[in-house]
Design an enzyme around this catalytic site. Structure first.
Site, PDB file in Angstrom:
ATOM      1  CE  LYS A  91      -7.288  11.523 -22.346  1.00 55.11           C
ATOM      2  NZ  LYS A  91      -5.901  11.940 -22.691  1.00 55.11           N
ATOM      3  CD  GLU A 117      -8.289  23.164 -11.890  1.00 56.04           C
ATOM      4  OE1 GLU A 117      -8.325  24.162 -12.653  1.00 56.04           O
ATOM      5  OE2 GLU A 117      -7.274  22.525 -11.628  1.00 56.04           O
ATOM      6  CB  CYS A 150      -6.023  26.470 -14.528  1.00 55.02           C
ATOM      7  SG  CYS A 150      -5.478  25.684 -13.032  1.00 55.02           S
ATOM      8  CD  GLU A 195      -6.954  29.022 -19.475  1.00 54.05           C
ATOM      9  OE1 GLU A 195      -7.551  28.117 -20.083  1.00 54.05           O
ATOM     10  OE2 GLU A 195      -6.696  28.959 -18.258  1.00 54.05           O
TER      11      GLU A 195
HETATM   12  P1  NAI Z   1      -7.840  19.936 -23.416  1.00 61.87           P
HETATM   13  O1  NAI Z   1      -8.924  20.391 -22.538  1.00 61.87           O
HETATM   14  O2  NAI Z   1      -8.169  19.520 -24.808  1.00 61.87           O
HETATM   15  O3  NAI Z   1      -7.047  18.699 -22.748  1.00 61.87           O
HETATM   16  C1  NAI Z   1      -7.088  18.322 -21.401  1.00 61.87           C
HETATM   17  C2  NAI Z   1      -7.353  16.837 -21.295  1.00 61.87           C
HETATM   18  O4  NAI Z   1      -8.622  16.550 -21.867  1.00 61.87           O
HETATM   19  C3  NAI Z   1      -6.371  15.944 -22.052  1.00 61.87           C
HETATM   20  O5  NAI Z   1      -6.155  14.753 -21.329  1.00 61.87           O
HETATM   21  C4  NAI Z   1      -7.112  15.635 -23.335  1.00 61.87           C
HETATM   22  O6  NAI Z   1      -6.695  14.427 -23.935  1.00 61.87           O
HETATM   23  C5  NAI Z   1      -8.532  15.513 -22.831  1.00 61.87           C
HETATM   24  N1  NAI Z   1      -9.573  15.725 -23.836  1.00 61.87           N
HETATM   25  C6  NAI Z   1      -9.531  16.503 -24.939  1.00 61.87           C
HETATM   26  N2  NAI Z   1     -10.688  16.416 -25.620  1.00 61.87           N
HETATM   27  C7  NAI Z   1     -11.483  15.559 -24.942  1.00 61.87           C
HETATM   28  C8  NAI Z   1     -12.802  15.060 -25.137  1.00 61.87           C
HETATM   29  N3  NAI Z   1     -13.539  15.430 -26.199  1.00 61.87           N
HETATM   30  N4  NAI Z   1     -13.312  14.205 -24.229  1.00 61.87           N
HETATM   31  C9  NAI Z   1     -12.597  13.827 -23.160  1.00 61.87           C
HETATM   32  N5  NAI Z   1     -11.332  14.257 -22.928  1.00 61.87           N
HETATM   33  C10 NAI Z   1     -10.792  15.119 -23.808  1.00 61.87           C
HETATM   34  O7  NAI Z   1      -6.752  21.075 -23.462  1.00 61.87           O
HETATM   35  P2  NAI Z   1      -5.604  21.313 -24.556  1.00 61.87           P
HETATM   36  O8  NAI Z   1      -6.164  21.199 -25.928  1.00 61.87           O
HETATM   37  O9  NAI Z   1      -4.450  20.480 -24.232  1.00 61.87           O
HETATM   38  O10 NAI Z   1      -5.242  22.826 -24.265  1.00 61.87           O
HETATM   39  C11 NAI Z   1      -6.063  23.853 -24.806  1.00 61.87           C
HETATM   40  C12 NAI Z   1      -6.301  24.949 -23.811  1.00 61.87           C
HETATM   41  O11 NAI Z   1      -6.971  24.416 -22.686  1.00 61.87           O
HETATM   42  C13 NAI Z   1      -5.067  25.586 -23.232  1.00 61.87           C
HETATM   43  O12 NAI Z   1      -4.560  26.582 -24.068  1.00 61.87           O
HETATM   44  C14 NAI Z   1      -5.612  26.151 -21.960  1.00 61.87           C
HETATM   45  O13 NAI Z   1      -6.247  27.359 -22.218  1.00 61.87           O
HETATM   46  C15 NAI Z   1      -6.634  25.135 -21.521  1.00 61.87           C
HETATM   47  N6  NAI Z   1      -6.098  24.206 -20.519  1.00 61.87           N
HETATM   48  C16 NAI Z   1      -6.410  24.417 -19.213  1.00 61.87           C
HETATM   49  C17 NAI Z   1      -5.877  23.618 -18.234  1.00 61.87           C
HETATM   50  C18 NAI Z   1      -6.185  23.816 -16.802  1.00 61.87           C
HETATM   51  O14 NAI Z   1      -5.364  23.476 -15.958  1.00 61.87           O
HETATM   52  N7  NAI Z   1      -7.350  24.285 -16.449  1.00 61.87           N
HETATM   53  C19 NAI Z   1      -4.927  22.550 -18.552  1.00 61.87           C
HETATM   54  C20 NAI Z   1      -4.712  22.350 -19.967  1.00 61.87           C
HETATM   55  C21 NAI Z   1      -5.277  23.180 -20.886  1.00 61.87           C
END
Ligand code: NAI
Ligand code: MG
Length: 501
Positions: free
Chosen positions: A199, A274, A308, A405
């Site tokens: 996904k 991660e 990240c 973050e």
């Molecule tokens: P997120 O963690 O919500 O999204 C990442 C992935 O998880 C996306 O594919 C999203 O559709 C999916 N997702 C979201 N909620 C979910 C759930 N309940 N169950 C399963 N999958 C789910 O991150 P978002 O909202 O895009 O960004 C928010 C913050 O997250 C950013 O400001 C940053 O701090 C952090 N982040 C960290 C990343 C990393 O590389 N470690 C990458 C993206 C965001």
């Protein structure tokens, strides 16, 4: 005439791909969502809707999981010889490389990052990762184990281990490096013989969908990789909770990482995560200052801070504090922020309106708590999601901008006096993804590297990634490792076989 600086337009095949009505890939077929619903993907440089994508939800996830289950249990993929599996993955890498420009453009359009960055980083790293993992297909080995078994005196056994695929893997990836994250996830899962439901992030689904076409073109059998775009709370949550999924691999926020763990509890599927970071970057007075300043700037500003492992807490030895802060601020002020398709652009927009609001919210909270911006500190204009590269001073460990973050081009700089003082400060975080040390004193560097609680420690460099180098987090930065041979453990089960002789 300013033709040299004119916006480059995407290739014709890219614009025609983007403007399609995008479907999802289930069991080797491109299909609409079960609900018939679609969702938009935005161009972050303009805020305009760029593409419509089939919106996956529970029912689509169910179908994709069944396809992956069937491909795992009765399809050819896990039964191919390792050499054949490796060759198909290598072919996928070749196809990706042949289409490098197209993928770089797609990535720049969907995510906002400079096209020149996607060309030299995102796509080549994805190609290299796939080749590295293709090579592993023939090298997944178990052990032969001499055993003694005290309660069967005189008996002899031949005991050995096999490494077998875990099964059906759900993979949920973020938007900061959309193609590369797909490669990091798919490469190890596939080389070890698993089947996958991927996904992509709702902000950036396009490169994964195009990759799906290359997966078919490479000859990877139907149902081995299924791609279900959609939102996290719906498609993502359904995948994480699915009882017929054996493992879930997630990259994203720590907050959602915890939801994934809870969702996985239903069938105790394996989990690898991660997650976020707040990585300390420690600059000593005895470092090569000009490379430390360059490194500190790129540690936070690369990919607009949407990494990240971004070096978002800059600790500088007191006697060089002003010099380093001025140097990083000077670099920040020279960064050309604009559309990723503008050849001169060094930094594009943030990925979405949500991220823009989130980053600006952090800036306001920092100012309210007494932080000062040496440079930057606000968004740029009203069109697109642009924010100024920012260096904050007058910050301390209790502030939100230092603890949480931000995931934007915002670094907090703080002075320190000694290694003994800086180590506990650097480690004072719920995260432990990465850290860096800048010094010419090799002994000090190695001592600190062992004391820092982080999955990666860079010495006199930053953001150095390689398919062979494991990457992942201590503490709340995650479970397990990506890349290197370590990742193969996340995608295999160990079977112990004991045979009487
Ligand atoms: P997120 O963690 O919500 O999204 C990442 C992935 O998880 C996306 O594919 C999203 O559709 C999916 N997702 C979201 N909620 C979910 C759930 N309940 N169950 C399963 N999958 C789910 O991150 P978002 O909202 O895009 O960004 C928010 C913050 O997250 C950013 O400001 C940053 O701090 C952090 N982040 C960290 C990343 C990393 O590389 N470690 C990458 C993206 C965001
Ligand atoms: Mg988008």
């Amino acid at each position: 005439m300013a033709t040299a600086l004119k916006l480059v337009s995407p290739e014709e095949k890219v614009t025609s791909f983007v403007s399609r009505k995008h479907k999802m890939l289930i069991n080797g077929k491109w299909v609409e969502s079960a609900s018939g619903k679609t969702f938009p993907s935005y161009n972050p440089a303009t805020g305009e809707v760029m593409a419509q994508i089939a919106e996956g939800d529970r029912e689509d996830v169910n179908r994709a999981v069944e396809a992956a289950r069937h491909a795992f249990e009765s399809g050819p993929w896990p039964r191919l010889t390792p050499s054949e599996r490796g060759r198909l993955l290598w072919k996928l890498a070749d196809l990706l490389e042949q289409n490098l420009e197209e993928f770089a453009e797609l990535e720049s359009l969907d995510n906002g990052k400079p096209l020149k960055t996607a060309r030299v980083a995102d796509v080549p790293l994805a190609v290299d990762l796939l080749r590295y993992m293709a090579g592993w297909a023939t090298k997944i080995e178990g052990n032969t184990i001499p055993i003694s078994v005290p309660y069967t005196p005189g008996a002899r056994y031949l005991a050995y281990t096999l490494r077998e695929p875990v099964g059906v893997v759900g993979q949920i990836i973020p938007w900061n490096f959309p193609l590369l994250m797909a490669a990091w996830k798919l490469g190890p899962a596939l080389t070890t013989g698993n089947t996958v439901v991927l996904k992509p992030a709702e902000q950036t689904p396009l490169s994964a969908l195009r990759l799906g076409e290359l997966i078919q073109e490479a000859g990877i059998p139907d149902g081995v990789v299924n791609i279900v775009p959609g939102y996290g709370e719906t498609a993502g949550a359904a995948l994480a909770a699915h009882p017929r999924v054996d493992k879930v691999a997630f990259t994203g926020s720590t907050e959602v990482g915890k939801l994934i763990v809870q969702a996985a509890a239903g069938n105790l599927k394996k989990v690898s995560l991660e997650l976020g970071g707040k990585s300390p970057n420690v600059v000593f007075a005895d470092s090569d200052l000009s490379s430390a300043i360059d490194g500190a700037a790129s540690a936070i500003f690369f990919n607009h801070g949407q990494c990240c492992c971004a070096g978002s807490r800059l600790y500088v030895e007191k006697k060089i504090f002003d010099k380093v802060v001025d140097g990083v601020a000077d670099q920040a002020s020279k960064i050309r922020v604009g559309s990723g398709f503008e050849p001169s652009t060094d930094m594009g927009p943030l990925v979405s309106k949500e991220q823009l609001d989130r980053v600006c919210g952090y800036l306001e909270s920092g100012f309210a708590e007494g932080a000062k911006a040496v440079v930057g500190g606000s968004k740029i204009g009203d069109k697109g999601y642009f924010v100024k590269p920012t260096v904050l001073v007058n910050t301390n460990e209790n502030m939100k901008v230092v603890r949480e973050e931000i995931f934007g081009p915002v670094v907090t700089a703080m002075p320190f006096d000694s290694p003994e003082e800086v180590v506990p400060k650097a480690n004072n975080s719920e995260y432990g993804l990465a850290a860096a040390i800048w010094t010419r004193d090799i002994q000090k560097a190695n001592r600190l590297a062992s004391q820092l609680r982080a999955g990666t420690v860079w010495i006199n460099c930053y953001n150095i990634f390689d398919a062979a180098l494991p990457f992942g987090g201590y503490k709340q930065s995650g479970w397990g490792r990506e890349m290197g041979h370590e990742v193969l453990e996340q995608y295999t089960e160990v079977k112990a076989i004991c045979s009487a002789m």
